[in-house]
Design a protein around this motif. Structure first.
Motif, PDB file in Angstrom:
ATOM      1  N   GLY A  21      22.919 -64.341  23.982  1.00  0.00           N
ATOM      2  CA  GLY A  21      24.236 -64.069  23.429  1.00  0.00           C
ATOM      3  C   GLY A  21      25.372 -64.095  24.431  1.00  0.00           C
ATOM      4  N   SER A  22      25.068 -64.160  25.728  1.00  0.00           N
ATOM      5  CA  SER A  22      26.116 -64.102  26.740  1.00  0.00           C
ATOM      6  C   SER A  22      27.132 -65.229  26.602  1.00  0.00           C
ATOM      7  N   ALA A  23      26.679 -66.433  26.340  1.00  0.00           N
ATOM      8  CA  ALA A  23      27.600 -67.567  26.207  1.00  0.00           C
ATOM      9  C   ALA A  23      28.545 -67.341  25.031  1.00  0.00           C
ATOM     10  N   HIS A  24      28.036 -66.761  23.964  1.00  0.00           N
ATOM     11  CA  HIS A  24      28.879 -66.487  22.800  1.00  0.00           C
ATOM     12  C   HIS A  24      29.896 -65.391  23.111  1.00  0.00           C
ATOM     13  N   ARG A  25      29.475 -64.421  23.903  1.00  0.00           N
ATOM     14  CA  ARG A  25      30.412 -63.357  24.292  1.00  0.00           C
ATOM     15  C   ARG A  25      31.549 -63.939  25.126  1.00  0.00           C
ATOM     16  N   ARG A  26      31.207 -64.782  26.087  1.00  0.00           N
ATOM     17  CA  ARG A  26      32.244 -65.405  26.919  1.00  0.00           C
ATOM     18  C   ARG A  26      33.173 -66.272  26.079  1.00  0.00           C
ATOM     19  N   ALA A  27      32.597 -67.030  25.146  1.00  0.00           N
ATOM     20  CA  ALA A  27      33.416 -67.874  24.267  1.00  0.00           C
ATOM     21  C   ALA A  27      34.345 -67.010  23.411  1.00  0.00           C
ATOM     22  N   GLY A  28      33.835 -65.888  22.942  1.00  0.00           N
ATOM     23  CA  GLY A  28      34.664 -64.961  22.171  1.00  0.00           C
ATOM     24  C   GLY A  28      35.801 -64.405  23.003  1.00  0.00           C
ATOM     25  N   ASP A  29      35.505 -64.045  24.243  1.00  0.00           N
ATOM     26  CA  ASP A  29      36.541 -63.527  25.142  1.00  0.00           C
ATOM     27  C   ASP A  29      37.633 -64.575  25.374  1.00  0.00           C
ATOM     28  N   GLN A  34      43.252 -66.358  23.979  1.00  0.00           N
ATOM     29  CA  GLN A  34      44.179 -67.396  23.517  1.00  0.00           C
ATOM     30  C   GLN A  34      44.758 -67.079  22.141  1.00  0.00           C
ATOM     31  N   GLY A  35      44.355 -65.944  21.572  1.00  0.00           N
ATOM     32  CA  GLY A  35      44.847 -65.556  20.263  1.00  0.00           C
ATOM     33  C   GLY A  35      44.216 -66.330  19.119  1.00  0.00           C
ATOM     34  N   LEU A  36      43.047 -66.915  19.375  1.00  0.00           N
ATOM     35  CA  LEU A  36      42.320 -67.662  18.347  1.00  0.00           C
ATOM     36  C   LEU A  36      41.349 -66.696  17.666  1.00  0.00           C
ATOM     37  N   TRP A  37      41.888 -65.880  16.780  1.00  0.00           N
ATOM     38  CA  TRP A  37      41.146 -64.746  16.234  1.00  0.00           C
ATOM     39  C   TRP A  37      39.909 -65.146  15.443  1.00  0.00           C
ATOM     40  N   ASN A  38      40.015 -66.150  14.586  1.00  0.00           N
ATOM     41  CA  ASN A  38      38.844 -66.553  13.792  1.00  0.00           C
ATOM     42  C   ASN A  38      37.738 -67.118  14.671  1.00  0.00           C
ATOM     43  N   GLU A  39      38.105 -67.908  15.672  1.00  0.00           N
ATOM     44  CA  GLU A  39      37.101 -68.447  16.597  1.00  0.00           C
ATOM     45  C   GLU A  39      36.464 -67.333  17.417  1.00  0.00           C
ATOM     46  N   ALA A  40      37.271 -66.391  17.858  1.00  0.00           N
ATOM     47  CA  ALA A  40      36.735 -65.265  18.626  1.00  0.00           C
ATOM     48  C   ALA A  40      35.763 -64.460  17.776  1.00  0.00           C
ATOM     49  N   ALA A  41      36.147 -64.191  16.535  1.00  0.00           N
ATOM     50  CA  ALA A  41      35.278 -63.423  15.638  1.00  0.00           C
ATOM     51  C   ALA A  41      33.953 -64.141  15.421  1.00  0.00           C
ATOM     52  N   ALA A  42      34.006 -65.445  15.225  1.00  0.00           N
ATOM     53  CA  ALA A  42      32.767 -66.207  15.002  1.00  0.00           C
ATOM     54  C   ALA A  42      31.862 -66.149  16.229  1.00  0.00           C
ATOM     55  N   SER A  43      32.445 -66.267  17.416  1.00  0.00           N
ATOM     56  CA  SER A  43      31.639 -66.219  18.647  1.00  0.00           C
ATOM     57  C   SER A  43      31.051 -64.827  18.858  1.00  0.00           C
ATOM     58  N   TYR A  44      31.862 -63.799  18.645  1.00  0.00           N
ATOM     59  CA  TYR A  44      31.348 -62.437  18.791  1.00  0.00           C
ATOM     60  C   TYR A  44      30.234 -62.165  17.783  1.00  0.00           C
ATOM     61  N   ARG A  45      30.364 -62.677  16.576  1.00  0.00           N
ATOM     62  CA  ARG A  45      29.321 -62.472  15.559  1.00  0.00           C
ATOM     63  C   ARG A  45      28.007 -63.093  16.029  1.00  0.00           C
ATOM     64  N   LEU A  46      28.070 -64.284  16.613  1.00  0.00           N
ATOM     65  CA  LEU A  46      26.852 -64.915  17.130  1.00  0.00           C
ATOM     66  C   LEU A  46      26.250 -64.080  18.258  1.00  0.00           C
ATOM     67  N   ALA A  59      33.384 -53.432  18.839  1.00  0.00           N
ATOM     68  CA  ALA A  59      34.805 -53.063  18.822  1.00  0.00           C
ATOM     69  C   ALA A  59      35.680 -54.298  18.971  1.00  0.00           C
ATOM     70  N   GLN A  60      35.327 -55.199  19.899  1.00  0.00           N
ATOM     71  CA  GLN A  60      36.096 -56.434  20.061  1.00  0.00           C
ATOM     72  C   GLN A  60      36.051 -57.269  18.787  1.00  0.00           C
ATOM     73  N   TYR A  61      34.885 -57.326  18.183  1.00  0.00           N
ATOM     74  CA  TYR A  61      34.731 -58.043  16.918  1.00  0.00           C
ATOM     75  C   TYR A  61      35.662 -57.436  15.866  1.00  0.00           C
ATOM     76  N   GLY A  62      35.713 -56.114  15.812  1.00  0.00           N
ATOM     77  CA  GLY A  62      36.613 -55.437  14.890  1.00  0.00           C
ATOM     78  C   GLY A  62      38.069 -55.786  15.153  1.00  0.00           C
ATOM     79  N   HIS A  63      38.466 -55.836  16.434  1.00  0.00           N
ATOM     80  CA  HIS A  63      39.840 -56.199  16.771  1.00  0.00           C
ATOM     81  C   HIS A  63      40.175 -57.607  16.267  1.00  0.00           C
TER      82      HIS A  63
END
Length: 82
Positions: A21-29, A34-46, A59-63
């Protein structure tokens, strides 16, 4: 402490894989920064699918869900983070 340092060194050398999951966490960050909320949420979910006990990322996913207007889902994610 020494065990963590050894693992980090082994990862940098490419001798062991990063945690699931580390790569997904970094992608979410990166998407979040960059303010790409939907992309961040999808990466954090993975990431959370691989590491469901990662409270700070819940918490980040919630944000990210909150920023994208998904209030109910954001509330559920915040509850998971506690």
């Amino acid at each position: 402490m020494i065990k963590k340092r050894i693992k980090r060194w082994l990862r940098r050398q490419g001798l062991i894989s990063p945690p699931a999951g580390s790569a997904h966490r970094r992608a979410g960050d990166q998407a979040r920064d960059q303010g790409l909320w939907n992309e961040a949420a999808a990466s954090y979910r993975l990431h959370l699918d691989a590491r469901p006990g990662d409270g700070p990322i819940w918490a980040q996913y919630g944000h990210t869900l909150r920023e994208s207007g998904q209030w109910d889902a954001a509330e559920a994610a915040y509850r998971e983070s506690a």
